[in-house]
Write an enzyme that holds these catalytic residues in place. Structure first.
Site, PDB file in Angstrom:
ATOM      1  N   ASP A 171       0.939  -1.478   0.221  1.00  0.00           N
ATOM      2  CA  ASP A 171       0.276   0.056  -0.311  1.00  0.00           C
ATOM      3  C   ASP A 171       0.944   0.972   0.193  1.00  0.00           C
ATOM      4  O   ASP A 171       2.260   1.267   0.124  1.00  0.00           O
ATOM      5  CB  ASP A 171      -0.951   0.497   1.295  1.00  0.00           C
ATOM      6  N   ASP A 231      -9.700   3.657  -3.919  1.00  0.00           N
ATOM      7  CA  ASP A 231     -10.124   2.681  -3.891  1.00  0.00           C
ATOM      8  C   ASP A 231     -11.355   2.686  -4.237  1.00  0.00           C
ATOM      9  O   ASP A 231     -11.802   3.178  -4.177  1.00  0.00           O
ATOM     10  CB  ASP A 231     -10.628   2.344  -2.102  1.00  0.00           C
TER      11      ASP A 231
END
Ligand SMILES: *[C@@H]1O[C@H](CO)[C@@H](O)[C@H](O)[C@H]1NC(C)=O
Ligand SMILES: *[C@@H]1O[C@H](CO)[C@@H](O)[C@H](O)[C@H]1NC(C)=O
Ligand SMILES: *[C@@H]1O[C@H](CO)[C@@H](O)[C@H](O)[C@H]1NC(C)=O
Ligand SMILES: *[C@@H]1O[C@H](CO)[C@@H](O)[C@H](O)[C@H]1NC(C)=O
Ligand SMILES: *[C@@H]1O[C@H](CO)[C@@H](O)[C@H](O)[C@H]1NC(C)=O
Ligand SMILES: *[C@@H]1O[C@H](CO)[C@@H](O)[C@H](O)[C@H]1NC(C)=O
Ligand SMILES: *[C@@H]1O[C@H](CO)[C@@H](O)[C@H](O)[C@H]1NC(C)=O
Ligand SMILES: *[C@@H]1O[C@H](CO)[C@@H](O)[C@H](O)[C@H]1NC(C)=O
Ligand SMILES: *[C@@H]1O[C@H](CO)[C@@H](O)[C@H](O)[C@H]1NC(C)=O
Ligand SMILES: *[C@@H]1O[C@H](CO)[C@@H](O)[C@H](O)[C@H]1NC(C)=O
Length: 510
Positions: A171, A231
């Protein structure tokens, strides 16, 4: 591309053997007199992930609520429901698994969530026939504010390799400002790439930097996939201010709460950057999470598959409905995703139509040439009403028509059989019986399911396995038009198979 001499032939042959037959044909060139191999410079950098990864990931449904029981129970359910054998073979644990670092600087798993210890959990997941994925962030902390890997890349890669980890989702939170230019992001993500490589263990590297600094332009030499958007969230097309970009290139603030249509509409500009060994990751699947209707989930799944996005299931398998199991279990759609061509689809047109609940509606035609010469088309109706949609041969074969010095594309003089890839979707009855454990995962059902553990999709496609070809619904004559009625927020996905020249064929038949 890199030109090599014959002395490097051996190394090149190793690399070529990992690419598809299609690429091999194109890259062997002896036109100069001396045999010479032109190595495809951007096939998989580490030889892994030649087709998109498939599996199950904890984040979309469970966020931080993860533990070893969830992983092991879900792995068993994926086996029981036939999903592992359809190709979903990674169990990918997301954020919130650690409690910090010990005095030697190594990460420690949360002993309440993982009382057996991570090596034991991973061994049991391997025993069930899966590979195992771990998660971290290229920052001081993960997004859930657990310790990140920035500055600890070597220790973390070593630890994961010693545990038997096969996959890393990496991430971008708390990156200490080391972003804003492609070079800053490249350098930061490359440290982990090198650290993983140096462990000597084969670990698929899934970058999750949300498309920041345009990774599709630089990440294929260091990673196996790269997220290209902020996202996802479980909405078909609702705009959200937290996901401000509508285009991928140059998006400075990827954000989150991006809808299916938002992410899909960012893909057309960057499809040329999808290749064997590096896939544009449109984010984990939301199928099953309740925010969309059946047609919308069919569209979401189909468009992710056709664009070679990783297919990571993101729902609670323990409570999945028969309808959602049926969507995730369509081998004819998965076969597009796992096609050896490893490419993305091309959006041929997009028109705004009747306004939808959020102020706009649109329809789109997507096409993709597959490894065996078939062409797939997707007619997407993101408008507010059922409509007849049309794909002309001129639009389907636009690229062949405009490929250079004009020549009439042979495709236009052929007749194409049309196979509806959703026609053989499992009934809710069949899917319900699988969930209830009364059907033996379809192994003796009347319409046996495809088993990718026994036969790869590539092999199934070569052998014309019926499960991968849907059902024939008609044909398109030379220069003709294909039309189909597509419901609101749904998609028709069709595989076109050439019958050869109609003129020739007609003479044969007379
Ligand atoms: C390349 O080499 C093969 C085998 O020697 C030969 O058959 C072929 O004609 C050559 N191709 C070209 C373009 O010279
Ligand atoms: C820290 O964890 C590593 C890996 O599990 C282990 O080898 C090491 O002994 C631990 N160090 C301390 C001080 O506990
Ligand atoms: C490490 O990188 C080299 C060069 O790219 C590659 O040939 C090798 O397969 C990689 N090894 C692993 C374990 O990823
Ligand atoms: C969408 O269609 C529904 C059903 O026909 C209708 O009630 C609604 O007003 C339409 N929405 C818009 C924005 O036109
Ligand atoms: C497709 O063609 C039919 C018949 O010509 C026409 O009625 C329909 O409006 C067309 N659909 C679209 C979306 O243009
Ligand atoms: C599955 O089990 C439930 C609960 O017993 C039952 O209601 C349902 O009819 C069963 N479905 C199938 C397809 O067998
Ligand atoms: C499938 O096989 C199992 C075990 O052999 C049997 O119990 C079941 O009835 C069979 N199902 C069908 C649909 O034939
Ligand atoms: C799929 O094939 C594998 C390997 O042959 C076998 O172990 C597995 O049981 C099969 N799965 C199903 C659902 O039949
Ligand atoms: C598969 O189908 C195609 C198209 O009908 C045909 O050309 C090919 O020979 C078939 N392959 C096999 C192995 O049957
Ligand atoms: C198909 O027909 C076109 C036009 O008549 C011709 O140029 C082409 O060579 C034919 N192709 C085959 C494979 O027969």
């Amino acid at each position: 591309m890199v030109r090599t001499t014959i002395s490097q032939l051996l190394a090149a042959v190793t690399l070529l053997s990992k690419t598809s037959a299609y690429q091999q044909r194109r890259y062997i060139d002896n036109s100069s007199g001396t045999p010479e191999v032109i190595v495809p410079g951007a096939s998989s950098y580490n030889g892994l992930n030649l087709v998109p990864q498939m599996g199950w990931n904890t984040w979309n449904a469970f966020h931080c609520d993860v533990d070893e029981d969830l992983l092991l129970t879900t792995a068993q359910q994926l086996v029981d429901y036939g999903l592992r054998d359809l190709g979903y073979n990674y169990i990918s644990l997301d954020d919130c698994w650690s409690i910090g670092r010990n005095l030697s600087g190594y990460l420690v798993e949360n002993p309440i969530k993982f009382p057996s210890g991570m090596p034991s959990v991973i061994a049991r997941i391997h025993d069930l026939g899966f590979k195992f994925g771990i998660y971290s962030s290229a920052g001081l902390f993960t997004c859930g504010r657990y310790p990140g890997s920035l500055g600890y890349e070597k220790e973390d890669a070593e630890l994961w390799a010693s545990w038997g980890v096969d996959y890393l989702k990496y991430d971008n939170c708390f990156n200490q400002g080391q972003s804003g230019t492609p070079k800053l992001s490249f350098d930061r993500y490359n440290v982990m790439s090198q650290a993983l490589n140096q462990t000597g263990r084969e670990i698929v590297y899934a970058m999750c930097n949300w498309g920041n600094d345009d990774p599709y332009d630089w990440a294929y030499t260091i990673a196996n996939s790269g997220r290209m958007s902020g996202d996802i969230y479980d909405s078909f097309n609702r705009p959200d201010d937290r996901c401000p970009c509508t285009e991928a290139p140059g998006c400075a603030w990827p954000g989150f709460h991006c809808s299916i249509m938002n992410i899909l509409n960012k893909i057309p500009a960057i499809t040329s950057r999808t290749m064997s060994g590096y896939f544009n990751d449109m984010d984990g699947l939301e199928v099953g999470n309740g925010g969309q209707d059946d047609n919308e989930y069919v569209s979401h799944f189909s468009m992710w598959a056709i664009n070679s996005s990783p297919l990571m299931i993101g729902t609670n398998i323990g409570t999945i409905s028969p309808a959602n199991l049926a969507i995730l279990s369509n081998p004819a759609i998965i076969a597009l995703n796992q096609d050896p061509s490893a490419g993305a689809a091309i959006r041929k047109w997009r028109y705004m139509v009747d306004p939808d609940d959020y102020g706009q509606g649109e329809i789109q035609l997507w096409t993709r040439v597959l490894d065996n010469g078939d062409t797939v088309i997707a007619l997407l109706n993101a408008g507010n009403m059922t409509r007849m949609m049309n794909a002309t041969m001129d639009d389907i074969f636009l690229d062949q028509r405009t490929a250079g010095a004009y020549r009439a594309p042979p495709e236009l003089s052929q007749t194409w059989d049309v196979y509806d890839l959703w026609a053989n979707r499992m009934t809710d009855q069949e899917a319900g019986a699988i969930i209830n454990g009364t059907s033996g995962a379809g192994s003796n059902a009347t319409n046996p399911r495809f088993n990718a553990t026994a036969t790869s999709y590539a092999e199934g496609l070569r052998n014309n396995a019926t499960a991968l070809f849907g059902s024939r619904t008609g044909s398109i004559a030379p220069s003709g038009t294909f039309s189909a009625e597509i419901a609101r927020h749904s998609v028709g996905v069709y595989r076109l198979r050439s019958q050869g020249n109609t003129s020739t064929r007609k003479r044969d038949e007379l």
